[in-house]
Design a protein around this motif. Structure first.
Motif, PDB file in Angstrom:
ATOM      1  N   ILE A  12     -29.949  43.362  12.089  1.00  0.00           N
ATOM      2  CA  ILE A  12     -30.718  44.465  11.533  1.00  0.00           C
ATOM      3  C   ILE A  12     -29.859  45.729  11.473  1.00  0.00           C
ATOM      4  O   ILE A  12     -29.884  46.458  10.495  1.00  0.00           O
ATOM      5  N   ASN A  13     -29.117  45.975  12.532  1.00  0.00           N
ATOM      6  CA  ASN A  13     -28.297  47.186  12.613  1.00  0.00           C
ATOM      7  C   ASN A  13     -26.838  46.844  12.871  1.00  0.00           C
ATOM      8  O   ASN A  13     -26.516  45.736  13.304  1.00  0.00           O
ATOM      9  N   GLN A  14     -25.986  47.813  12.586  1.00  0.00           N
ATOM     10  CA  GLN A  14     -24.552  47.664  12.836  1.00  0.00           C
ATOM     11  C   GLN A  14     -24.348  47.369  14.315  1.00  0.00           C
ATOM     12  O   GLN A  14     -25.035  47.924  15.159  1.00  0.00           O
ATOM     13  N   ASP A  15     -23.403  46.498  14.611  1.00  0.00           N
ATOM     14  CA  ASP A  15     -23.099  46.141  15.996  1.00  0.00           C
ATOM     15  C   ASP A  15     -21.809  46.820  16.421  1.00  0.00           C
ATOM     16  O   ASP A  15     -21.035  47.282  15.581  1.00  0.00           O
ATOM     17  N   SER A  16     -21.576  46.871  17.711  1.00  0.00           N
ATOM     18  CA  SER A  16     -20.350  47.443  18.246  1.00  0.00           C
ATOM     19  C   SER A  16     -19.996  46.733  19.541  1.00  0.00           C
ATOM     20  O   SER A  16     -20.876  46.494  20.371  1.00  0.00           O
ATOM     21  N   ASP A  17     -18.720  46.412  19.717  1.00  0.00           N
ATOM     22  CA  ASP A  17     -18.278  45.828  20.977  1.00  0.00           C
ATOM     23  C   ASP A  17     -18.413  46.839  22.114  1.00  0.00           C
ATOM     24  O   ASP A  17     -18.381  46.466  23.283  1.00  0.00           O
ATOM     25  N   ASP A  18     -18.578  48.116  21.780  1.00  0.00           N
ATOM     26  CA  ASP A  18     -18.786  49.174  22.774  1.00  0.00           C
ATOM     27  C   ASP A  18     -20.272  49.439  23.022  1.00  0.00           C
ATOM     28  O   ASP A  18     -20.617  50.407  23.692  1.00  0.00           O
ATOM     29  N   TYR A  19     -21.130  48.605  22.469  1.00  0.00           N
ATOM     30  CA  TYR A  19     -22.581  48.699  22.612  1.00  0.00           C
ATOM     31  C   TYR A  19     -23.155  49.840  21.776  1.00  0.00           C
ATOM     32  O   TYR A  19     -22.508  50.848  21.556  1.00  0.00           O
ATOM     33  N   ILE A  20     -24.373  49.624  21.340  1.00  0.00           N
ATOM     34  CA  ILE A  20     -25.145  50.664  20.672  1.00  0.00           C
ATOM     35  C   ILE A  20     -25.920  51.355  21.792  1.00  0.00           C
ATOM     36  O   ILE A  20     -26.748  50.727  22.458  1.00  0.00           O
ATOM     37  N   ASP A  24     -28.871  57.717  17.706  1.00  0.00           N
ATOM     38  CA  ASP A  24     -27.885  58.212  16.743  1.00  0.00           C
ATOM     39  C   ASP A  24     -26.877  57.130  16.365  1.00  0.00           C
ATOM     40  O   ASP A  24     -26.430  57.067  15.221  1.00  0.00           O
ATOM     41  N   GLU A  25     -26.506  56.285  17.331  1.00  0.00           N
ATOM     42  CA  GLU A  25     -25.558  55.193  17.062  1.00  0.00           C
ATOM     43  C   GLU A  25     -26.226  54.021  16.355  1.00  0.00           C
ATOM     44  O   GLU A  25     -25.541  53.188  15.771  1.00  0.00           O
ATOM     45  N   TRP A  26     -27.551  53.946  16.436  1.00  0.00           N
ATOM     46  CA  TRP A  26     -28.286  52.845  15.820  1.00  0.00           C
ATOM     47  C   TRP A  26     -28.374  53.094  14.317  1.00  0.00           C
ATOM     48  O   TRP A  26     -29.076  54.003  13.864  1.00  0.00           O
ATOM     49  N   ARG A  27     -27.630  52.301  13.533  1.00  0.00           N
ATOM     50  CA  ARG A  27     -27.598  52.458  12.074  1.00  0.00           C
ATOM     51  C   ARG A  27     -27.932  51.123  11.419  1.00  0.00           C
ATOM     52  O   ARG A  27     -27.263  50.113  11.691  1.00  0.00           O
ATOM     53  N   PRO A  28     -28.938  51.097  10.559  1.00  0.00           N
ATOM     54  CA  PRO A  28     -29.298  49.831   9.920  1.00  0.00           C
ATOM     55  C   PRO A  28     -28.200  49.340   8.981  1.00  0.00           C
ATOM     56  O   PRO A  28     -27.497  50.129   8.354  1.00  0.00           O
ATOM     57  N   ILE A  29     -28.060  48.036   8.928  1.00  0.00           N
ATOM     58  CA  ILE A  29     -27.184  47.406   7.944  1.00  0.00           C
ATOM     59  C   ILE A  29     -27.852  47.621   6.583  1.00  0.00           C
ATOM     60  O   ILE A  29     -29.073  47.429   6.456  1.00  0.00           O
ATOM     61  N   PRO A  30     -27.095  48.028   5.564  1.00  0.00           N
ATOM     62  CA  PRO A  30     -27.707  48.262   4.255  1.00  0.00           C
ATOM     63  C   PRO A  30     -28.567  47.073   3.793  1.00  0.00           C
ATOM     64  O   PRO A  30     -28.123  45.928   3.821  1.00  0.00           O
ATOM     65  N   GLY A  31     -29.787  47.379   3.422  1.00  0.00           N
ATOM     66  CA  GLY A  31     -30.715  46.376   2.908  1.00  0.00           C
ATOM     67  C   GLY A  31     -31.549  45.676   3.962  1.00  0.00           C
ATOM     68  O   GLY A  31     -32.519  44.993   3.629  1.00  0.00           O
ATOM     69  N   ASP A 172     -26.001  38.395   4.730  1.00  0.00           N
ATOM     70  CA  ASP A 172     -26.693  39.365   5.575  1.00  0.00           C
ATOM     71  C   ASP A 172     -28.191  39.070   5.528  1.00  0.00           C
ATOM     72  O   ASP A 172     -28.619  38.129   4.858  1.00  0.00           O
ATOM     73  N   LEU A 173     -28.969  39.869   6.246  1.00  0.00           N
ATOM     74  CA  LEU A 173     -30.416  39.653   6.282  1.00  0.00           C
ATOM     75  C   LEU A 173     -31.023  39.801   4.893  1.00  0.00           C
ATOM     76  O   LEU A 173     -31.905  39.031   4.508  1.00  0.00           O
ATOM     77  N   ALA A 174     -30.551  40.776   4.136  1.00  0.00           N
ATOM     78  CA  ALA A 174     -31.074  40.964   2.782  1.00  0.00           C
ATOM     79  C   ALA A 174     -30.833  39.722   1.926  1.00  0.00           C
ATOM     80  O   ALA A 174     -31.708  39.318   1.161  1.00  0.00           O
ATOM     81  N   ALA A 175     -29.677  39.096   2.079  1.00  0.00           N
ATOM     82  CA  ALA A 175     -29.368  37.893   1.295  1.00  0.00           C
ATOM     83  C   ALA A 175     -30.242  36.711   1.713  1.00  0.00           C
ATOM     84  O   ALA A 175     -30.545  35.845   0.893  1.00  0.00           O
ATOM     85  N   SER A 176     -30.654  36.685   2.966  1.00  0.00           N
ATOM     86  CA  SER A 176     -31.509  35.584   3.436  1.00  0.00           C
ATOM     87  C   SER A 176     -32.966  35.787   3.033  1.00  0.00           C
ATOM     88  O   SER A 176     -33.759  34.847   3.063  1.00  0.00           O
ATOM     89  N   CYS A 177     -33.308  36.992   2.621  1.00  0.00           N
ATOM     90  CA  CYS A 177     -34.690  37.351   2.337  1.00  0.00           C
ATOM     91  C   CYS A 177     -35.308  36.467   1.248  1.00  0.00           C
ATOM     92  O   CYS A 177     -36.418  35.953   1.425  1.00  0.00           O
ATOM     93  N   ASP A 178     -34.611  36.274   0.142  1.00  0.00           N
ATOM     94  CA  ASP A 178     -35.176  35.459  -0.940  1.00  0.00           C
ATOM     95  C   ASP A 178     -35.430  34.032  -0.483  1.00  0.00           C
ATOM     96  O   ASP A 178     -36.458  33.432  -0.816  1.00  0.00           O
ATOM     97  N   PHE A 179     -34.481  33.487   0.302  1.00  0.00           N
ATOM     98  CA  PHE A 179     -34.693  32.135   0.843  1.00  0.00           C
ATOM     99  C   PHE A 179     -35.943  32.112   1.722  1.00  0.00           C
ATOM    100  O   PHE A 179     -36.798  31.232   1.576  1.00  0.00           O
ATOM    101  N   LEU A 180     -36.047  33.058   2.636  1.00  0.00           N
ATOM    102  CA  LEU A 180     -37.203  33.086   3.540  1.00  0.00           C
ATOM    103  C   LEU A 180     -38.510  33.259   2.770  1.00  0.00           C
ATOM    104  O   LEU A 180     -39.507  32.605   3.084  1.00  0.00           O
ATOM    105  N   LEU A 181     -38.494  34.105   1.753  1.00  0.00           N
ATOM    106  CA  LEU A 181     -39.706  34.281   0.947  1.00  0.00           C
ATOM    107  C   LEU A 181     -40.061  33.010   0.206  1.00  0.00           C
ATOM    108  O   LEU A 181     -41.256  32.675   0.063  1.00  0.00           O
TER     109      LEU A 181
END
Length: 185
Positions: A12-20, A24-31, A172-181
Motif C-alpha cells: 500500500i505504501n512505500q517501504d524502507s529498510d530503515d522502517y516507516i 510524514d514518512e508514510w507515503r502511498p504507492i501511486p495508485g 503493484d496493487l493497482a495492477a492486481s486490481c482488475d484481476f481481483l475485480l
C-alpha cells in the motif's frame, strides 16, 4: 462481501529498510489507495495484516503507528473506500510470537474480529512471509513487485516452493486490481 487481506509496507505504501516511523514518512504507492477504494466499492472487505516490529524495537511509538493508520484510512475514505480493519504485530522476531508473519496469528485475528473465514480469500503481499501466512490459512496468494516484491520473486526463482508454483505476480496493487475485480463475477 469477499475478504481481501493486504500487507501494508511495500504493498500500500512505500517501504524502507530503515522502517516507516511516522505519518510524514508514510507515503502511498501511486495508485494503491485508488485501487483499494475500487475494490472496497466492488464489495471486497479489506483487512490489513502487517508486521510492525519497529514498534517493538522502539523505533516509533503507538501514537506514531496510529497516526500512520489514520492517514491511510483518511486517504482511503476520501477516495470512497472503507477498511474492515488494520491488524498488526508489534513484536520483534526474537519474541517468537504467534502473530508475526509468516505465522498466521494476524489472519486468525482477522477471522475472529470480522466473523468470517479466510479460506479462499486473496492475500496480497510483497514478501514470502506474507504469502506463507496466507497459505497456512488456505488463502490465495498474490505477489506484487513493489516493496520487497522483486527480491521475493528472485528468491522464488532461485529456490522454488511447490506451494507457490502457480503464483500470480503483478507490478503493484493497482495492477492486481482488475484481476481481483474480475474474481467477483
Amino acid at each position: 462481501m469477499t475478504l481481501l487481506i493486504l500487507d501494508r509496507d511495500g504493498v500500500i505504501n512505500q517501504d524502507s529498510d530503515d522502517y516507516i516511523k511516522s505519518a510524514d514518512e508514510w507515503r502511498p504507492i501511486p495508485g494503491s489507495i485508488e485501487a483499494m477504494a475500487r475494490l472496497s466499492q466492488a464489495g471486497y472487505r479489506i483487512a490489513i495484516a502487517t508486521n510492525q516490529s519497529g514498534l517493538g524495537r522502539g523505533y516509533f511509538q503507538q501514537a506514531d503507528l496510529d497516526a500512520m493508520h489514520a492517514k491511510m484510512t483518511a486517504l482511503l475514505h476520501k477516495a470512497g473506500g472503507e477498511l474492515a480493519g488494520v491488524f498488526y504485530c508489534p513484536h520483534t522476531p526474537e519474541d517468537h510470537c504467534d502473530c508475526r508473519k509468516p505465522k498466521a496469528g494476524l489472519i486468525d485475528a482477522i477471522e475472529q474480529t470480522l466473523g468470517c473465514s479466510a479460506k479462499g480469500a486473496y492475500i496480497v503481499g510483497d514478501s514470502l512471509r506474507d504469502l506463507e501466512a496466507g497459505l497456512s490459512k488456505s488463502c490465495i496468494p498474490l505477489l506484487v513487485k513493489t516493496g520487497k516484491g522483486e527480491r521475493s520473486l528472485l528468491k522464488l526463482t532461485q529456490q522454488p516452493q511447490p506451494a507457490l508454483t502457480d503464483l500470480l505476480v503483478f507490478d503493484d496493487l493497482a495492477a492486481s486490481c482488475d484481476f481481483l475485480l474480475s474474481q467477483l463475477k
